[in-house]
Design an enzyme around this catalytic site. Sequence first.
Site, mmCIF file in Angstrom:
data_model
loop_
_atom_site.group_PDB
_atom_site.id
_atom_site.type_symbol
_atom_site.label_atom_id
_atom_site.label_comp_id
_atom_site.label_asym_id
_atom_site.label_seq_id
_atom_site.Cartn_x
_atom_site.Cartn_y
_atom_site.Cartn_z
ATOM 1 N N LYS A 209 76.961 26.156 32.464
ATOM 2 C CA LYS A 209 78.262 26.743 32.136
ATOM 3 C C LYS A 209 78.323 27.126 30.655
ATOM 4 O O LYS A 209 78.887 28.167 30.289
ATOM 5 C CB LYS A 209 79.381 25.760 32.480
ATOM 6 C CG LYS A 209 79.623 25.598 33.971
ATOM 7 C CD LYS A 209 80.175 26.870 34.594
ATOM 8 C CE LYS A 209 80.625 26.659 36.021
ATOM 9 N NZ LYS A 209 81.176 27.896 36.637
ATOM 10 N N TYR B 254 74.215 21.212 35.131
ATOM 11 C CA TYR B 254 75.417 21.952 35.521
ATOM 12 C C TYR B 254 76.219 22.340 34.284
ATOM 13 O O TYR B 254 76.580 23.509 34.092
ATOM 14 C CB TYR B 254 76.281 21.120 36.466
ATOM 15 C CG TYR B 254 77.686 21.664 36.595
ATOM 16 C CD1 TYR B 254 77.924 22.889 37.212
ATOM 17 C CD2 TYR B 254 78.781 20.970 36.062
ATOM 18 C CE1 TYR B 254 79.216 23.408 37.304
ATOM 19 C CE2 TYR B 254 80.064 21.481 36.159
ATOM 20 C CZ TYR B 254 80.273 22.701 36.779
ATOM 21 O OH TYR B 254 81.547 23.207 36.859
ATOM 22 N N SER C 265 84.036 25.101 32.638
ATOM 23 C CA SER C 265 84.171 23.690 33.002
ATOM 24 C C SER C 265 84.365 22.822 31.778
ATOM 25 O O SER C 265 83.776 23.073 30.719
ATOM 26 C CB SER C 265 82.918 23.221 33.749
ATOM 27 O OG SER C 265 82.920 21.825 33.944
#
Length: 341
Positions: free
Chosen positions: A157, A153, A129
């Site tokens: 990643k 989040y 991402s």
Amino acid sequence: MSLPRTVLVTGGAGFIGSHTCVELLDHGHEVVVVDNHQNSSPEALTRVQKVAGRPLVASYDVDVLDRAALSDVFRRHPVDAVIHFAGRKAVGESVRMPVEYYDTNVGGTVSLLAVMAEHGVHRLVFSSSCSLYGAAERVPLAEGDPVAPTNPYARSKWMCEQVLADVCRQRPQLSVYALRYFNPVGAHASGLLGEDPLGTPDNVMPFIAQVAVGRREELAVFGDDWPTPDGTAVRDYIHVMDVAEGHRVALGHLAEPGMRVLNLGTGVGTSVLELVAAFRAASGRPVPYRIAPRREGDVARLVADARAALDAWGWRPRRDLAEMCTDAWRFQLGNPRGYAA
């Protein structure tokens, strides 16, 4: 090196996963899907096969954290390579649920790597991402720019990328591409596949589409005081089929051992209000909105420097913002209540 023939797609019923399955089937690959349908519909896989005009080899309701069940899938099928999408993906939710995000995203990747090693599978494309760049001081963002994730989040990643790099150093035969794609939007041009999040959308495009179709009253624009030309956050929107194509192209370049990182983006920044205007033009519908406070973990601008993918693969995204909005609207108009209708 020959192209992978049988590809396992984790999270293959999700937004990007389902479109990637179509892309793989269209290019002659055999596709096996695992997905626990936590934020996806099994109907998406029915439509994948309809759009592609070819069946999946198989699909399994399996959580990647369940190593025994995942290993059984590998035992049943001669997997040549894996594309790993399965995971949680909402910034705001990750702030509220950090344990679940680290468990699913990091734990799921570790589980997958263990099962791949057990079955002698050494090629992996990882869905990373752009969010791990964080509140960047400048744009566009290149792969070598500092990583500064601002929410669980994004940190999950980044942790996954670190795990992958460490495992590649320990397993000299392992070949990995980590693709840091920017903001995927749009839908398949058939109108049969699109973005259909369960519950309230966390991403802006499906929310805009649901407002335009009358499913929701208005869009919340999180902040109009960002340091951008119109005060709303700027993102690099990329058509989901370009993202799918990028993952498929990556498979063909898993020749050298080790881990490589590439951005997938257009290099063009679009503000939230510019996106609203483009969607209005594509749909011919009003999109009422209100200004809401900034969300914790958000940043002002994320725009890709996309030159590395062009240099490495001779590949670039082909679809513009108007096509992204037109395709997203076609799916929403044909599926006003999503896959469940």
